[in-house]
Design a protein around this motif. Sequence first.
Motif, short mmCIF file in Angstrom:
data_model
loop_
_atom_site.label_atom_id
_atom_site.label_comp_id
_atom_site.label_asym_id
_atom_site.label_seq_id
_atom_site.Cartn_x
_atom_site.Cartn_y
_atom_site.Cartn_z
N GLY A 362 15.92 61.05 57.20
CA GLY A 362 15.78 62.15 56.25
C GLY A 362 16.73 62.00 55.07
O GLY A 362 16.36 62.22 53.92
N GLN A 363 17.96 61.61 55.37
CA GLN A 363 18.94 61.40 54.31
C GLN A 363 18.49 60.29 53.36
O GLN A 363 18.62 60.41 52.14
N SER A 364 17.95 59.22 53.92
CA SER A 364 17.50 58.10 53.10
C SER A 364 16.39 58.52 52.15
O SER A 364 16.39 58.16 50.96
N ALA A 365 15.43 59.33 52.66
CA ALA A 365 14.33 59.79 51.81
C ALA A 365 14.85 60.69 50.69
O ALA A 365 14.42 60.57 49.53
N ALA A 366 15.77 61.59 51.03
CA ALA A 366 16.29 62.52 50.03
C ALA A 366 17.09 61.78 48.95
O ALA A 366 16.94 62.05 47.75
N ILE A 367 17.93 60.83 49.37
CA ILE A 367 18.73 60.07 48.40
C ILE A 367 17.82 59.29 47.47
O ILE A 367 18.05 59.25 46.24
N ALA A 368 16.79 58.66 48.02
CA ALA A 368 15.85 57.92 47.19
C ALA A 368 15.18 58.84 46.17
O ALA A 368 15.02 58.49 44.99
N TYR A 369 14.80 60.02 46.62
CA TYR A 369 14.16 60.98 45.71
C TYR A 369 15.10 61.36 44.58
O TYR A 369 14.73 61.35 43.40
N TRP A 370 16.35 61.74 44.92
CA TRP A 370 17.29 62.20 43.91
C TRP A 370 17.70 61.09 42.95
O TRP A 370 18.19 61.38 41.85
N ARG A 371 17.52 59.84 43.32
CA ARG A 371 17.90 58.75 42.43
C ARG A 371 16.73 58.16 41.67
O ARG A 371 16.93 57.25 40.85
N ILE A 372 15.53 58.68 41.91
CA ILE A 372 14.35 58.19 41.20
C ILE A 372 13.69 59.29 40.38
O ILE A 372 13.44 59.14 39.18
N VAL A 373 13.40 60.43 41.00
CA VAL A 373 12.55 61.45 40.38
C VAL A 373 13.25 62.25 39.29
O VAL A 373 12.64 62.51 38.23
N PRO A 374 14.50 62.72 39.46
CA PRO A 374 15.07 63.62 38.46
C PRO A 374 15.07 63.09 37.03
O PRO A 374 14.87 63.88 36.09
N VAL A 375 15.25 61.79 36.83
CA VAL A 375 15.25 61.26 35.47
C VAL A 375 13.86 61.34 34.85
O VAL A 375 13.72 61.29 33.63
N THR A 376 12.84 61.51 35.68
CA THR A 376 11.47 61.63 35.18
C THR A 376 11.00 63.08 35.11
O THR A 376 9.89 63.35 34.67
N ILE A 377 11.84 64.01 35.55
CA ILE A 377 11.41 65.40 35.63
C ILE A 377 11.15 66.00 34.26
O ILE A 377 10.50 67.05 34.13
N ALA A 378 11.63 65.32 33.22
CA ALA A 378 11.31 65.75 31.86
C ALA A 378 9.81 65.81 31.66
O ALA A 378 9.29 66.69 30.96
N GLY A 379 9.10 64.85 32.27
CA GLY A 379 7.65 64.84 32.13
C GLY A 379 7.02 66.09 32.70
O GLY A 379 6.09 66.66 32.12
N TYR A 380 7.52 66.53 33.86
CA TYR A 380 7.02 67.77 34.46
C TYR A 380 7.36 68.96 33.56
O TYR A 380 6.53 69.84 33.32
N GLY A 381 8.60 68.98 33.05
CA GLY A 381 8.99 70.06 32.15
C GLY A 381 8.12 70.13 30.91
O GLY A 381 7.73 71.21 30.46
N ILE A 382 7.80 68.96 30.35
CA ILE A 382 6.95 68.92 29.15
C ILE A 382 5.57 69.49 29.45
O ILE A 382 5.01 70.24 28.64
N THR A 383 5.01 69.17 30.62
CA THR A 383 3.67 69.67 30.92
C THR A 383 3.65 71.18 31.11
O THR A 383 2.74 71.86 30.61
N ILE A 384 4.65 71.73 31.80
CA ILE A 384 4.62 73.18 32.02
C ILE A 384 4.98 73.93 30.74
O ILE A 384 4.46 75.03 30.49
N ALA A 385 5.84 73.35 29.90
CA ALA A 385 6.17 73.99 28.62
C ALA A 385 4.95 73.96 27.69
O ALA A 385 4.64 74.95 27.02
N ALA A 386 4.25 72.82 27.65
CA ALA A 386 3.06 72.72 26.81
C ALA A 386 1.99 73.69 27.27
O ALA A 386 1.34 74.37 26.47
#
Length: 478
Positions: A362-386
């Motif tokens: 579980g720790q491995s999956a969470a660490i991988a997520y936090w080190r990959i997805v957050p830098v791309t979360i701008a894309g999600y923010g752009i879609t919901i703002a648009a």
Amino acid sequence: MAGRAAHDMTEGPVFGHILRMIMPMSFGILAMMLVGIVDTYWVGTLGTAEQAAVQMSFPVTMLVMSVSIGLGAGAVSAVSRAAGRKDGSSTLARISTDAMSLALISVGSVSLLGVIFVEPIFAGLGASETMMPHVVDYMTVWFAGIVLIVGPMVAGNILRALGHAIVPSLMMIAAAVVNLVLDPIFILDDVFGLFPGLGWGVSGAALATVAANAMTFLMVAWYLVFKEKLIDFKPEDLGEVWHHWVDVARVGLPACLSNIFNPLAMTVAMSGLAMARFGDAAVGGLGVAGRIEAFAIVPLFALSACIGAVTGQNGGADRLDRVREAFRSSFLFCIGWSVSIAAILWITAPWLADLFLPSEAGQSAAIAYWRIVPVTIAGYGITIAASAGFNGLGRPAHGMVITASRALGLMIPAVIIGAYYLDAPVGVIWGVAFANVLAGAATALFVLLRAPMTAKHGRQRKRRADPQADPVAAQDTP
């Protein structure tokens, strides 16, 4: 403008108006998220069946709340466009009144049906025999009081449509504080020797939420009626009321659907088609990672709640340059916030994983997520703002296509392909990141280069001139 002058967001720095609303809205959202965590804790002290019953109710409550969020988006759109057109105080009050009445009638109907059919609904969802009595106890109270929960939400959206930031956020925080205080009193049989006999178990958890929002509803109703004079009690032509209902609903209904797409995509990511293939620990890791991330990106949620008022007012005023600037500056904000959060989560990932997750998988999956997805979360923010920005312009189809494209067209296929191609939890995580990047880039290019910036007002209805908006025209009206 109605009551005291609303904030004219067709003048002054565009992003200044958005930022002025983001900050208090963020605190309001955080307060409401904290209530969910505390609710879970206190109900968990009652037993496994009780906690499972409340968790079982979550998809249904989210579905109903999506309806209220959609109606709130419709209210923001109709009111903000009218404010931008400088329609006058009586027209704004009439639109606000009709938006509130539509929300209360719609949700009241859902409330009645929910109370009547609560047991068949959850039997169909698979509630066990041990769980069912607690589900019925919780959801009967929740359904009965849903109007008191939704009312303040829609009222807050009306105030935000006129540029008010502090009051609706204070209302959210007040409801959260009262809910937190009432939770242990209403749920437990005895709280430190005080309030003996007031504990109503899971139904007490729902009652605390309803009571807190009832108090907020009274406060915001007083504010709308007496301070802002946005509620018009005078009899009105039913044709005019229907016209306003249609204007609110044509934005609100697509917005309801848009709010369902993202939770649906995340459900698939957690399912046996994706992360669940790799065991319970991996699912737990993804769940914890997503919950922590949700707290980290609250300002992006706040942005999506605020941008519609700005695009709506400026679109209503035909200030197309300012509408485009609202989108552009919001997208830059998403990128800047994403980079900052990514850096923080990259550093703190091992510590957070060790704090919240017991297993190495579980720790491995969470660490991988936090080190990959957050830098791309701008894309999600752009879609919901648009999406929210187009709702404000009265163009909900654009917003619905954007959110559906990311969630259904990109994320669901990407997480499934990633899971099977890499045959590891990281494949699902890369799928989420891919969907964020591609959806965000495509949305930004479309919005800034191709999308219409004009407000769509729908079919216009001839009505008497508003004497406060145009005294001369009002005198000439027969």
